[in-house]
Design a protein around this motif. Structure first.
Motif, PDB file in Angstrom:
ATOM      1  N   GLY A 162      17.114  -5.564  62.864  1.00 16.21           N
ATOM      2  CA  GLY A 162      17.806  -5.299  61.598  1.00 16.21           C
ATOM      3  C   GLY A 162      19.281  -5.632  61.748  1.00 16.21           C
ATOM      4  N   PRO A 163      20.142  -5.139  60.838  1.00 17.35           N
ATOM      5  CA  PRO A 163      21.581  -5.437  60.917  1.00 17.35           C
ATOM      6  C   PRO A 163      22.107  -5.222  62.339  1.00 17.35           C
ATOM      7  CG  PRO A 163      21.103  -4.239  58.916  1.00 17.35           C
ATOM      8  CD  PRO A 163      19.830  -4.255  59.698  1.00 17.35           C
ATOM      9  N   SER A 164      22.762  -6.242  62.872  1.00 21.46           N
ATOM     10  CA  SER A 164      23.099  -6.244  64.300  1.00 21.46           C
ATOM     11  C   SER A 164      24.529  -6.687  64.552  1.00 21.46           C
ATOM     12  CB  SER A 164      22.157  -7.186  65.068  1.00 21.46           C
ATOM     13  OG  SER A 164      20.801  -6.838  64.887  1.00 21.46           O
ATOM     14  N   VAL A 165      24.947  -6.458  65.792  1.00 22.91           N
ATOM     15  CA  VAL A 165      26.205  -6.991  66.298  1.00 22.91           C
ATOM     16  C   VAL A 165      25.839  -8.007  67.372  1.00 22.91           C
ATOM     17  CG1 VAL A 165      28.435  -6.463  67.343  1.00 22.91           C
ATOM     18  CG2 VAL A 165      27.279  -4.743  65.939  1.00 22.91           C
ATOM     19  N   ILE A 166      26.417  -9.207  67.275  1.00 18.29           N
ATOM     20  CA  ILE A 166      26.161 -10.276  68.242  1.00 18.29           C
ATOM     21  C   ILE A 166      27.385 -10.348  69.151  1.00 18.29           C
ATOM     22  CG2 ILE A 166      25.372 -12.639  68.539  1.00 18.29           C
ATOM     23  CD1 ILE A 166      23.646 -10.982  66.615  1.00 18.29           C
ATOM     24  N   LYS A 167      27.184 -10.088  70.447  1.00 15.81           N
ATOM     25  CA  LYS A 167      28.330  -9.977  71.361  1.00 15.81           C
ATOM     26  C   LYS A 167      28.205 -10.920  72.553  1.00 15.81           C
ATOM     27  CE  LYS A 167      27.846  -5.366  71.639  1.00 15.81           C
ATOM     28  NZ  LYS A 167      28.185  -3.959  72.006  1.00 15.81           N
ATOM     29  N   ALA A 168      29.277 -11.680  72.774  1.00 15.00           N
ATOM     30  CA  ALA A 168      29.337 -12.568  73.931  1.00 15.00           C
ATOM     31  C   ALA A 168      29.257 -11.742  75.205  1.00 15.00           C
ATOM     32  CB  ALA A 168      30.641 -13.368  73.898  1.00 15.00           C
ATOM     33  N   GLN A 169      28.531 -12.246  76.196  1.00 14.94           N
ATOM     34  CA  GLN A 169      28.405 -11.554  77.478  1.00 14.94           C
ATOM     35  C   GLN A 169      29.188 -12.315  78.551  1.00 14.94           C
ATOM     36  OE1 GLN A 169      26.566  -8.322  77.731  1.00 14.94           O
ATOM     37  NE2 GLN A 169      27.379  -8.799  75.702  1.00 14.94           N
ATOM     38  N   VAL A 170      30.365 -11.817  78.822  1.00  8.77           N
ATOM     39  CA  VAL A 170      31.239 -12.372  79.857  1.00  8.77           C
ATOM     40  C   VAL A 170      31.903 -11.204  80.583  1.00  8.77           C
ATOM     41  CG1 VAL A 170      31.726 -14.624  78.809  1.00  8.77           C
ATOM     42  CG2 VAL A 170      33.051 -12.624  78.098  1.00  8.77           C
ATOM     43  N   PRO A 171      32.266 -11.391  81.861  1.00 12.50           N
ATOM     44  CA  PRO A 171      32.861 -10.288  82.616  1.00 12.50           C
ATOM     45  C   PRO A 171      34.350 -10.138  82.364  1.00 12.50           C
ATOM     46  CG  PRO A 171      32.628 -12.188  84.028  1.00 12.50           C
ATOM     47  CD  PRO A 171      32.039 -12.579  82.697  1.00 12.50           C
ATOM     48  N   THR A 172      34.722 -10.010  81.087  1.00 12.91           N
ATOM     49  CA  THR A 172      36.129  -9.867  80.744  1.00 12.91           C
ATOM     50  C   THR A 172      36.237  -9.135  79.421  1.00 12.91           C
ATOM     51  OG1 THR A 172      38.210 -11.087  80.405  1.00 12.91           O
ATOM     52  CG2 THR A 172      36.215 -12.063  79.516  1.00 12.91           C
ATOM     53  N   GLY A 173      37.432  -8.694  79.081  1.00 11.33           N
ATOM     54  CA  GLY A 173      37.640  -7.972  77.832  1.00 11.33           C
ATOM     55  C   GLY A 173      38.156  -8.873  76.726  1.00 11.33           C
ATOM     56  N   LYS A 174      38.564  -8.222  75.629  1.00 12.04           N
ATOM     57  CA  LYS A 174      39.143  -8.913  74.478  1.00 12.04           C
ATOM     58  C   LYS A 174      38.199  -9.961  73.873  1.00 12.04           C
ATOM     59  CE  LYS A 174      43.950  -8.163  75.840  1.00 12.04           C
ATOM     60  NZ  LYS A 174      43.629  -7.129  76.820  1.00 12.04           N
ATOM     61  N   ARG A 175      36.902  -9.650  73.905  1.00 12.14           N
ATOM     62  CA  ARG A 175      35.928 -10.578  73.328  1.00 12.14           C
ATOM     63  C   ARG A 175      36.081 -10.674  71.821  1.00 12.14           C
ATOM     64  NH1 ARG A 175      30.554  -7.991  75.277  1.00 12.14           N
ATOM     65  NH2 ARG A 175      31.842  -6.148  74.919  1.00 12.14           N
ATOM     66  N   GLY A 176      36.356  -9.527  71.189  1.00  7.13           N
ATOM     67  CA  GLY A 176      36.508  -9.531  69.737  1.00  7.13           C
ATOM     68  C   GLY A 176      37.676 -10.381  69.285  1.00  7.13           C
ATOM     69  N   LYS A 177      38.805 -10.264  69.972  1.00 10.13           N
ATOM     70  CA  LYS A 177      39.988 -11.037  69.612  1.00 10.13           C
ATOM     71  C   LYS A 177      39.776 -12.530  69.837  1.00 10.13           C
ATOM     72  CE  LYS A 177      43.247  -7.274  70.570  1.00 10.13           C
ATOM     73  NZ  LYS A 177      44.410  -6.811  71.380  1.00 10.13           N
ATOM     74  N   SER A 178      38.833 -12.857  70.689  1.00 12.91           N
ATOM     75  CA  SER A 178      38.550 -14.266  70.984  1.00 12.91           C
ATOM     76  C   SER A 178      37.442 -14.840  70.094  1.00 12.91           C
ATOM     77  CB  SER A 178      38.142 -14.423  72.454  1.00 12.91           C
ATOM     78  OG  SER A 178      39.150 -13.946  73.315  1.00 12.91           O
ATOM     79  N   GLY A 179      36.923 -14.028  69.179  1.00 17.16           N
ATOM     80  CA  GLY A 179      35.849 -14.490  68.304  1.00 17.16           C
ATOM     81  C   GLY A 179      34.475 -14.348  68.912  1.00 17.16           C
ATOM     82  N   GLY A 180      34.369 -13.542  69.981  1.00 18.38           N
ATOM     83  CA  GLY A 180      33.107 -13.407  70.674  1.00 18.38           C
ATOM     84  C   GLY A 180      32.238 -12.268  70.193  1.00 18.38           C
ATOM     85  N   ILE A 181      32.612 -11.608  69.109  1.00 10.12           N
ATOM     86  CA  ILE A 181      31.790 -10.532  68.535  1.00 10.12           C
ATOM     87  C   ILE A 181      31.667 -10.776  67.032  1.00 10.12           C
ATOM     88  CG2 ILE A 181      31.585  -8.057  68.109  1.00 10.12           C
ATOM     89  CD1 ILE A 181      33.099  -7.549  70.675  1.00 10.12           C
ATOM     90  N   LYS A 182      30.434 -10.868  66.542  1.00 10.85           N
ATOM     91  CA  LYS A 182      30.207 -11.138  65.123  1.00 10.85           C
ATOM     92  C   LYS A 182      29.084 -10.243  64.589  1.00 10.85           C
ATOM     93  CE  LYS A 182      31.610 -15.990  65.539  1.00 10.85           C
ATOM     94  NZ  LYS A 182      32.894 -15.830  64.826  1.00 10.85           N
ATOM     95  N   MET A 183      29.119 -10.014  63.292  1.00  8.88           N
ATOM     96  CA  MET A 183      28.104  -9.207  62.622  1.00  8.88           C
ATOM     97  C   MET A 183      27.029 -10.105  62.019  1.00  8.88           C
ATOM     98  SD  MET A 183      29.232  -6.198  63.137  1.00  8.88           S
ATOM     99  CE  MET A 183      30.781  -5.430  63.649  1.00  8.88           C
ATOM    100  N   ALA A 184      25.812  -9.575  61.965  1.00  5.27           N
ATOM    101  CA  ALA A 184      24.706 -10.310  61.345  1.00  5.27           C
ATOM    102  C   ALA A 184      23.833  -9.332  60.573  1.00  5.27           C
ATOM    103  CB  ALA A 184      23.885 -11.032  62.400  1.00  5.27           C
TER     104      ALA A 184
END
Length: 375
Positions: A40-62
């Motif tokens: 169902g409604p989800s969060v798509i998150k990049a998997q990398v060993p570092t922070g600030k994924r959201g600021k880099s565009g690595g977290i999106k809603m679906a």
């Protein structure tokens, strides 16, 4: 060693009994589409060993499968913090009422575990510490006593957390237990969320494994992200040497990690910049040529400090290895030696007679000369 979010949750939080959202790791847009269709409604998150994924565009809603595929397609292949995104975590979207922060780490000043908690979750904790230092609660743990529910209750006291207080306290106790049992340097949940209805869930997790404990934690080591190394660092690792390449201009060759770091500190003190960390001890005789070549292969190196201090390891044996390496490699940069401890008279004589270099009586003078020569 760092674990990506999905691995930290599956291998650390879930076994510890800390609640996490439903999620699926996906390596393609098609897999992400199928996962969103099931979750169902989800969060798509990049998997990398570092922070600030959201600021880099690595977290999106679906909201649906089509959006899930598009989000995964946009994220996969990105480079975030020097790491290429090869998988995403598709996780159920949770109805968040409040975002909090919780972590356990080693406090250097007290040499003890430190439990942190803040009501300012979802933000970089460094920003919170700078802007609202009073918003971070701290509890230094007496390892003989541990961290129990009464300690958690004291840490959370007066924060107006409502009915979720007990559940949050339970998470903190479990988090500390997971920290100890998994030989962690850091375990962090940001955000730790209170959902509508009062349920407490870890929406994210950062976990750093103590490198020295991998033999005790083989399963965690398997899922940890391999460290990013330069070509020189990889060459050092292949020879069993802990070499870290830096962007300075003063090369460092010293015996032991402590003396190496001290030498680097003194270089900084005199206005220079160390070009490397290289831990080498009594094995210097057998690995000196490889070690010296690593240091000199860094293109930024303009001078070299060789700092030996021997107790059980003899400095004349270490110096013999370096002298032989020097004669083989024939470097052109200026070198500055400081030699003290067992065998120092023989070592000083060896360097003086075979290299024509006069070692300094004081390490500070050798470092100062190297810093000046590198300018």
């Amino acid at each position: 060693m760092n674990l990506e979010e999905y691995a930290a949750k599956q291998s650390v939080l879930v076994p510890a009994g800390v609640p996490t959202p439903r999620g699926v790791v996906c390596r393609s847009a098609e897999q992400a589409s199928d996962a969103v269709a099931k979750i169902g409604p989800s969060v798509i998150k990049a998997q990398v060993p570092t922070g600030k994924r959201g600021k880099s565009g690595g977290i999106k809603m679906a909201d649906n499968a089509e959006q899930g595929a598009a989000a995964a397609h946009a994220i996969l292949g990105m480079t975030i913090g020097g790491s290429r995104v090869e998988r995403v975590l598709v996780e159920e979207r949770c109805p968040i009422e409040r975002e909090l922060y919780a972590a356990v780490l080693i406090d250097v000043s007290s040499r003890s575990p430190l439990v942190l908690f803040s009501t300012e979750g979802g933000m970089d904790i460094e920003e919170v510490a700078e802007q609202k230092p009073d918003a971070i609660r701290r509890h230094v743990v007496d390892v003989k006593h541990g961290f129990d529910t009464s300690d958690a209750a004291a840490l959370l006291s007066g924060l107006d957390l409502g009915p979720a207080t007990d559940a949050l306290g339970d998470v903190l106790v479990r988090l500390y237990r997971a920290f100890c049992e998994n030989d962690a340097e850091l375990v962090e949940i940001n955000p730790l969320a209170i959902l509508r209805g009062g349920k407490v869930v870890a929406l994210d997790c950062k976990f750093v494994l103590d490198d020295a404990s991998t033999f005790r934690q083989p399963e965690l080591a398997k899922v940890a992200s391999p460290p990013k190394m330069t070509d020189l660092e990889q060459r050092g690792a292949a020879h069993g040497l802990r070499f870290i390449q830096l962007d300075g201009n003063v090369g460092v060759l010293a015996n032991g990690a402590g003396l190496t770091m001290t030498t680097m500190d003194v270089i900084n003190h005199f206005g220079g910049k160390p070009a490397n960390f290289l831990e080498i001890g009594g094995e210097a005789y057998t690995k000196a040529e490889v070690a010296l070549d690593l240091v000199l292969s860094n293109p930024g190196v303009k001078s070299l400090v060789v700092n030996f201090c021997g107790a059980f390891a003899r400095t004349d044996v270490m110096a013999e290895g370096v002298v032989m390496a020097w004669e083989s490699l024939k470097p052109k940069i200026p070198a500055f030696f400081s030699i003290h401890g067992t065998g120092e008279d023989e070592a000083v004589k060896l360097v003086r007679e075979r290299l024509g270099i006069e070692p300094y009586d004081f390490m500070e003078d050798a470092v100062k000369a190297a810093v000046e020569a590198a300018k």
